[in-house]
Design an enzyme around this catalytic site. Structure first.
Site, short mmCIF file in Angstrom:
data_model
loop_
_atom_site.label_atom_id
_atom_site.label_comp_id
_atom_site.label_asym_id
_atom_site.label_seq_id
_atom_site.Cartn_x
_atom_site.Cartn_y
_atom_site.Cartn_z
N GLY A 171 -13.66 27.76 9.13
CA GLY A 171 -14.88 28.12 9.86
C GLY A 171 -15.87 28.87 8.99
N CYS A 172 -15.36 29.77 8.17
CA CYS A 172 -16.23 30.57 7.30
C CYS A 172 -16.88 29.70 6.23
CB CYS A 172 -15.44 31.71 6.67
SG CYS A 172 -14.76 32.86 7.90
N THR A 173 -16.13 28.75 5.71
CA THR A 173 -16.68 27.84 4.71
C THR A 173 -17.79 26.98 5.32
OG1 THR A 173 -14.60 27.80 3.49
CG2 THR A 173 -16.13 25.97 3.09
N ALA B 65 -20.95 29.09 5.87
CA ALA B 65 -21.64 29.35 4.60
C ALA B 65 -22.34 28.09 4.09
CB ALA B 65 -20.65 29.87 3.56
#
Length: 155
Positions: free
Chosen positions: A43-45, A48
């Site tokens: 999710g964070c990738t 970003a």
């Protein structure tokens, strides 16, 4: 918990290039600050990458986009390089900034409670006030929604 319309808490944190970013030095232009749990997780990738894909459009609106997580500057450097990210990443290893913004919270996974970052985004206007906040963010379409909010600030 900070509220829309109030002054955004100032901070100074190390970035992915070995420098330091102080929010108050960015006054005079909109700043998007997004908090995310961990470098190089799915999710964070994606979040970003989504902000990176729109980096040129945010820049065209005069806005700075900053991602903050508890990861180290070195971790941010690897994450940024691996995915060719176009946003600045700041290291909040002591979680002081996450705490000030009310995003260092108790979470629960598989019945186990732990402390972690609640995925959240804050749009700070050119005067340093919180123009809008998004909490418990769902990644799909989020960067586009934030870009539209930046554009609305100029209207």
């Amino acid at each position: 918990m900070i509220e829309d319309g109030k002054k955004a808490p100032d901070f100074a944190l190390p970035d992915d290039n070995g420098g330091e970013v102080r929010l108050s030095k960015l006054k005079g232009r909109p700043v998007v600050v997004y908090f995310y749990p961990k470098d190089d997780t799915s999710g964070c990738t994606q979040e970003a990458k989504d902000f990176s894909c729109l980096a040129g459009e945010f820049a065209a609106e005069g806005a700075e986009v900053i991602g903050i997580s508890p990861d180290s500057p070195k971790s941010h450097q690897k994450f940024k390089s691996k995915h060719d990210l176009q946003v600045r990443l700041l290291a909040d290893e002591q979680k002081d900034v996450a705490t000030a913004y009310g995003v260092w919270v108790e979470k629960s996974m598989y019945g186990k409670k732990y402390m972690g970052v609640e995925r959240s985004t804050f749009l700070i206007d050119k005067s340093g006030k919180l123009a809008r906040s998004w909490r418990k963010v769902r990644v799909p379409g989020h960067a586009e929604e934030v870009l539209e909010a930046v554009r609305e600030l100029k209207r």
